[in-house]
Design a protein around this motif. Sequence first.
Motif, short mmCIF file in Angstrom:
data_model
loop_
_atom_site.label_atom_id
_atom_site.label_comp_id
_atom_site.label_asym_id
_atom_site.label_seq_id
_atom_site.Cartn_x
_atom_site.Cartn_y
_atom_site.Cartn_z
N ASN A 195 0.83 -1.20 0.00
CA ASN A 195 0.00 0.00 0.00
C ASN A 195 0.86 1.25 0.00
OD1 ASN A 195 -2.92 -0.89 0.33
ND2 ASN A 195 -1.81 -2.15 1.81
N GLU A 196 0.41 2.24 -0.77
CA GLU A 196 1.15 3.49 -0.87
C GLU A 196 0.37 4.67 -0.32
OE1 GLU A 196 2.31 3.81 -4.97
OE2 GLU A 196 3.66 2.10 -4.81
N MET A 197 -0.88 4.43 0.12
CA MET A 197 -1.70 5.51 0.67
C MET A 197 -2.41 5.02 1.94
SD MET A 197 -1.44 8.26 -1.19
CE MET A 197 -2.82 9.26 -0.68
N ILE A 198 -2.48 5.92 2.91
CA ILE A 198 -3.26 5.70 4.13
C ILE A 198 -4.24 6.85 4.24
CG2 ILE A 198 -3.20 5.54 6.64
CD1 ILE A 198 -0.33 4.45 6.37
N TYR A 199 -5.49 6.53 4.51
CA TYR A 199 -6.54 7.53 4.62
C TYR A 199 -7.11 7.53 6.04
CZ TYR A 199 -6.35 7.35 -0.44
OH TYR A 199 -5.91 7.39 -1.74
N GLY A 200 -7.57 8.68 6.46
CA GLY A 200 -8.27 8.80 7.73
C GLY A 200 -9.50 9.66 7.57
N ARG A 201 -10.58 9.24 8.22
CA ARG A 201 -11.82 10.02 8.25
C ARG A 201 -12.05 10.40 9.71
NH1 ARG A 201 -16.32 7.03 7.20
NH2 ARG A 201 -17.43 8.86 6.51
N ILE A 202 -12.02 11.69 9.99
CA ILE A 202 -12.06 12.17 11.37
C ILE A 202 -13.30 13.03 11.59
CG2 ILE A 202 -10.82 13.49 13.13
CD1 ILE A 202 -8.24 12.89 11.51
N PRO A 203 -14.07 12.71 12.65
CA PRO A 203 -15.25 13.54 12.94
C PRO A 203 -14.84 15.00 13.17
CG PRO A 203 -15.29 11.53 14.25
CD PRO A 203 -13.94 11.59 13.59
N ALA A 204 -15.66 15.91 12.68
CA ALA A 204 -15.35 17.34 12.78
C ALA A 204 -15.15 17.79 14.22
CB ALA A 204 -16.47 18.15 12.12
N GLU A 205 -15.86 17.17 15.17
CA GLU A 205 -15.76 17.61 16.57
C GLU A 205 -14.51 17.07 17.27
OE1 GLU A 205 -18.32 13.92 16.44
OE2 GLU A 205 -18.27 15.79 15.33
N THR A 206 -13.75 16.20 16.63
CA THR A 206 -12.58 15.61 17.26
C THR A 206 -11.33 16.40 16.86
OG1 THR A 206 -13.72 13.51 16.95
CG2 THR A 206 -11.48 13.39 17.75
N ARG A 207 -11.22 17.60 17.42
CA ARG A 207 -10.16 18.52 17.04
C ARG A 207 -8.77 17.94 17.29
NH1 ARG A 207 -6.86 22.46 19.08
NH2 ARG A 207 -6.48 24.22 17.69
N HIS A 208 -8.57 17.29 18.43
CA HIS A 208 -7.24 16.77 18.75
C HIS A 208 -6.77 15.75 17.71
CE1 HIS A 208 -9.93 13.83 20.62
NE2 HIS A 208 -8.95 12.96 20.49
N ALA A 209 -7.69 14.96 17.16
CA ALA A 209 -7.32 13.98 16.13
C ALA A 209 -6.95 14.69 14.83
CB ALA A 209 -8.46 12.99 15.91
N ARG A 210 -7.66 15.76 14.49
CA ARG A 210 -7.33 16.52 13.28
C ARG A 210 -5.96 17.18 13.41
NH1 ARG A 210 -12.11 18.93 14.31
NH2 ARG A 210 -11.21 20.98 13.98
N GLY A 227 -0.26 14.34 7.66
CA GLY A 227 -1.50 14.12 6.92
C GLY A 227 -1.88 15.32 6.08
N GLN A 228 -2.32 15.06 4.86
CA GLN A 228 -2.77 16.09 3.94
C GLN A 228 -4.29 16.17 4.03
OE1 GLN A 228 -1.06 18.13 1.70
NE2 GLN A 228 -3.03 19.03 1.26
N SER A 230 -4.97 12.21 4.21
CA SER A 230 -4.23 11.12 3.59
C SER A 230 -2.74 11.30 3.84
CB SER A 230 -4.51 11.05 2.10
OG SER A 230 -4.08 12.24 1.46
N VAL A 231 -2.03 10.17 3.84
CA VAL A 231 -0.59 10.13 3.93
C VAL A 231 -0.11 9.22 2.80
CG1 VAL A 231 1.40 9.42 5.32
CG2 VAL A 231 -0.56 10.45 6.44
N CYS A 232 0.82 9.72 2.01
CA CYS A 232 1.37 8.96 0.90
C CYS A 232 2.74 8.42 1.28
CB CYS A 232 1.50 9.87 -0.34
SG CYS A 232 2.20 9.05 -1.78
N LYS A 233 3.03 7.23 0.85
CA LYS A 233 4.30 6.59 1.12
C LYS A 233 5.48 7.47 0.73
CE LYS A 233 6.82 2.36 0.00
NZ LYS A 233 6.69 1.03 -0.62
#
Length: 129
Positions: free
Chosen positions: A84-99, A107-108, A121-124
Amino acid sequence: MIQRVTDNFRRVKRLAPDWPLTVSDEVFYLVANHDGEDVGVMAFHPCDQDGLLMHVQLGEKCRGAKAAQAYRAAFDWVFTHTDNEMIYGRIPAETRHARVMARNVGGQFDGIDCDGMKCYSVCKYDEVA
């Protein structure tokens, strides 16, 4: 330290009791361990895009710099041990610390999806902060 869990899923359930477990060669559970204690877990599974979707559950003993170290170690593990060359994350808007953490570890921000989740996303091949 990051370690892949392949047979002792009790470790994962202790850290993330609400997560449904999927036993598959396509799903990776990585446990963060500090000073001999499990402090967090990250799961990676195939997604609709070309890459893996990441889920994270970190305990109180894995915050700040330790959390960033765990993220980077997990990214390194995925990019070293899989194709795998890409990692994706979906973060709830209210979870500021995770963003904030997503940005701090390279992360882009890719936008907001139809569920209102902030997507990263994070690319290799990107330099991870």
